[in-house]
Design a protein around this motif. Structure first.
Motif, PDB file in Angstrom:
ATOM      1  N   ARG A 123       5.791  11.171   4.680  1.00 33.78           N
ATOM      2  CA  ARG A 123       4.366  11.504   4.505  1.00 33.78           C
ATOM      3  C   ARG A 123       3.576  10.283   4.014  1.00 33.78           C
ATOM      4  O   ARG A 123       2.542   9.932   4.575  1.00 33.78           O
ATOM      5  N   GLY A 124       4.089   9.629   2.995  1.00 34.51           N
ATOM      6  CA  GLY A 124       3.357   8.513   2.390  1.00 34.51           C
ATOM      7  C   GLY A 124       3.148   7.344   3.347  1.00 34.51           C
ATOM      8  O   GLY A 124       2.115   6.678   3.304  1.00 34.51           O
ATOM      9  N   ARG A 125       4.114   7.113   4.232  1.00 35.23           N
ATOM     10  CA  ARG A 125       4.058   5.965   5.158  1.00 35.23           C
ATOM     11  C   ARG A 125       2.853   5.999   6.097  1.00 35.23           C
ATOM     12  O   ARG A 125       2.418   4.970   6.583  1.00 35.23           O
ATOM     13  N   ILE A 126       2.369   7.213   6.419  1.00 35.92           N
ATOM     14  CA  ILE A 126       1.304   7.282   7.439  1.00 35.92           C
ATOM     15  C   ILE A 126      -0.103   7.242   6.837  1.00 35.92           C
ATOM     16  O   ILE A 126      -1.081   7.106   7.560  1.00 35.92           O
ATOM     17  N   VAL A 127      -0.189   7.352   5.521  1.00 39.55           N
ATOM     18  CA  VAL A 127      -1.518   7.413   4.890  1.00 39.55           C
ATOM     19  C   VAL A 127      -2.170   6.017   4.901  1.00 39.55           C
ATOM     20  O   VAL A 127      -1.523   5.017   4.580  1.00 39.55           O
ATOM     21  N   GLY A 182       0.815  -1.217   0.000  1.00 40.58           N
ATOM     22  CA  GLY A 182       0.000   0.000   0.000  1.00 40.58           C
ATOM     23  C   GLY A 182       0.846   1.263   0.000  1.00 40.58           C
ATOM     24  O   GLY A 182       0.553   2.218  -0.736  1.00 40.58           O
ATOM     25  N   VAL A 183       1.895   1.311   0.813  1.00 39.43           N
ATOM     26  CA  VAL A 183       2.648   2.564   0.917  1.00 39.43           C
ATOM     27  C   VAL A 183       3.473   2.863  -0.331  1.00 39.43           C
ATOM     28  O   VAL A 183       3.860   4.007  -0.550  1.00 39.43           O
ATOM     29  N   LYS A 184       3.675   1.869  -1.183  1.00 38.71           N
ATOM     30  CA  LYS A 184       4.351   2.188  -2.459  1.00 38.71           C
ATOM     31  C   LYS A 184       3.543   3.272  -3.178  1.00 38.71           C
ATOM     32  O   LYS A 184       4.105   4.229  -3.724  1.00 38.71           O
ATOM     33  N   ALA A 185       2.213   3.107  -3.209  1.00 34.97           N
ATOM     34  CA  ALA A 185       1.358   4.053  -3.943  1.00 34.97           C
ATOM     35  C   ALA A 185       1.346   5.425  -3.265  1.00 34.97           C
ATOM     36  O   ALA A 185       1.435   6.460  -3.948  1.00 34.97           O
ATOM     37  N   THR A 186       1.241   5.458  -1.948  1.00 36.41           N
ATOM     38  CA  THR A 186       1.154   6.771  -1.277  1.00 36.41           C
ATOM     39  C   THR A 186       2.500   7.495  -1.306  1.00 36.41           C
ATOM     40  O   THR A 186       2.547   8.721  -1.444  1.00 36.41           O
ATOM     41  N   ILE A 187       3.607   6.744  -1.204  1.00 35.78           N
ATOM     42  CA  ILE A 187       4.928   7.394  -1.325  1.00 35.78           C
ATOM     43  C   ILE A 187       5.056   7.992  -2.729  1.00 35.78           C
ATOM     44  O   ILE A 187       5.484   9.137  -2.901  1.00 35.78           O
ATOM     45  N   MET A 188       4.660   7.244  -3.746  1.00 38.27           N
ATOM     46  CA  MET A 188       4.742   7.736  -5.129  1.00 38.27           C
ATOM     47  C   MET A 188       3.926   9.021  -5.303  1.00 38.27           C
ATOM     48  O   MET A 188       4.387  10.007  -5.885  1.00 38.27           O
ATOM     49  N   LEU A 189       2.695   9.012  -4.794  1.00 35.99           N
ATOM     50  CA  LEU A 189       1.836  10.195  -4.943  1.00 35.99           C
ATOM     51  C   LEU A 189       2.440  11.391  -4.204  1.00 35.99           C
ATOM     52  O   LEU A 189       2.432  12.521  -4.720  1.00 35.99           O
ATOM     53  N   GLU A 190       2.996  11.150  -3.021  1.00 34.50           N
ATOM     54  CA  GLU A 190       3.618  12.250  -2.270  1.00 34.50           C
ATOM     55  C   GLU A 190       4.886  12.746  -2.972  1.00 34.50           C
ATOM     56  O   GLU A 190       5.170  13.949  -2.965  1.00 34.50           O
ATOM     57  N   GLU A 191       5.637  11.838  -3.588  1.00 31.45           N
ATOM     58  CA  GLU A 191       6.831  12.263  -4.343  1.00 31.45           C
ATOM     59  C   GLU A 191       6.414  13.144  -5.525  1.00 31.45           C
ATOM     60  O   GLU A 191       7.039  14.158  -5.819  1.00 31.45           O
ATOM     61  N   LEU A 192       5.339  12.742  -6.217  1.00 26.46           N
ATOM     62  CA  LEU A 192       4.870  13.521  -7.370  1.00 26.46           C
ATOM     63  C   LEU A 192       4.406  14.910  -6.929  1.00 26.46           C
ATOM     64  O   LEU A 192       4.716  15.917  -7.577  1.00 26.46           O
ATOM     65  N   LEU A 193       3.685  14.960  -5.811  1.00 26.91           N
ATOM     66  CA  LEU A 193       3.235  16.267  -5.304  1.00 26.91           C
ATOM     67  C   LEU A 193       4.441  17.116  -4.914  1.00 26.91           C
ATOM     68  O   LEU A 193       4.487  18.320  -5.190  1.00 26.91           O
TER      69      LEU A 193
END
Ligand SMILES: N[C@@H](CCC(=O)N[C@@H](CS)C(=O)NCC(=O)O)C(=O)O
Length: 286
Positions: free
Chosen positions: A254-258, A55-66
């Motif tokens: 950031r992504g890790r906690i989502v 799961g955190v692969k996706a949220t880390i990616m989205l946070e990196e893009l932002l």
């Protein structure tokens, strides 16, 4: 359940529950168990997930893009409680017939795009935003080699080692030995590569690092399976250096906690609908 030698019957039949941590959600059939639509927020990207390593692969990616300034990567992240069977709702199965998190819905175009498999989500987002995947064909291939390596290797770490070391109802020597050996072999593969390379694809941070860190980086940092001592992770100093470097990135923090609903209060954010949701959580004192 018994650790006595087992003679398989002619035809396997499902005896439920078979025991173990995930017994209540594991079934030998696919498809939805109940009718329920998924919620939708206001952003172009809707993520349905939980803060497991995949799961955190996706949220880390989205946070990196932002963090790179891609405002089109704004997202709503909805919690899918896999222990309670949310992945078997009709709405979730419509996006991912395999009923596993993470799953992504892209509503930015004329037709919704459904994306599942964390590796496919990383590649989809990298291509959509032209980021975190090298342009040079040889380097791009390097990144994809390691992305696919992760997708093929982690099931031995998670479904193999992690399952028998942590979740199985009994500690059985044969599978723990077998998968500990394979996990250590994989850690050595990474350590040797990272002795010669800053990141998985060379000098450029990429989706390969984002895919590998939540499993293997977190493992050597003692964050996965509490197995750092058991697997003697001090034997992998280059992997450790890389993991510490990735873990310190603001987007990773950031992504890790989502979609995380365990651990310290400042590390838990069940749903994310704006950057402020994360800022507020991280600002909470331990
Ligand atoms: N290969 C898939 C694996 C996804 C996966 O195994 N997700 C787990 C959580 S880490 C899950 O949803 N498990 C729920 C279940 O098995 O029912 C990916 O990388 O997306």
């Amino acid at each position: 359940m018994s650790s006595q030698p087992y003679t398989p019957p002619k035809v396997w039949t499902w005896e439920q529950p078979s025991g173990g941590h995930f017994a209540s959600i594991n079934r030998p059939i696919a498809g939805p168990t109940h009718d329920k639509a998924l919620p939708q927020g206001k952003h172009p990207l809707q993520l349905y997930s939980m803060a497991t390593p995949n799961g955190v692969k996706a949220t880390i990616m989205l946070e990196e893009l932002l963090a790179l300034g891609h405002t089109g990567a704004e997202y709503d992240a909805w919690l899918i409680r896999i222990g309670e069977g949310d992945q078997f709702s009709s709405g979730f199965v419509e996006i991912n017939p395999n009923s596993k998190i993470p799953a992504l819905l892209d509503l930015s175009g004329s037709e919704p795009v459904r994306v599942f498999e964390s590796g496919s989500i990383l590649l989809y987002l990298a291509e959509k935003f032209g980021a975190l995947l090298p342009q040079d064909p040889a380097k791009r291939t390097q990144a994809l080699n390691w992305l696919f390596w992760q997708m093929g290797s982690a099931p031995y770490l998670g479904g193999g080692f992690g399952h028998f070391y942590v979740y199985a109802p009994e500690k059985l020597e044969y599978p723990i030995n077998r998968f500990a050996m394979e996990a250590k072999r994989q850690l050595d593969v990474l350590n040797r590569h990272l002795a010669e390379n800053t990141y998985m694809a060379g000098e450029e941070y990429s989706i390969a690092d984002i895919a590998i860190y939540p499993w293997y980086g977190a493992l050597v940092q003692g964050l996965v399976y509490n197995a750092a001592e058991f697997l003697s992770v001090h034997e992998y100093p280059h992997l450790q250096r890389w993991a510490d470097n990735i873990a310190a990135r603001p987007a990773v923090i950031r992504g890790r906690i989502v979609n995380r609903v365990w651990g310290e209060e400042n590390e838990q954010l069940a749903e994310r609908h704006s950057a402020a949701d994360i800022d507020q959580r991280l600002a909470l004192k331990k």
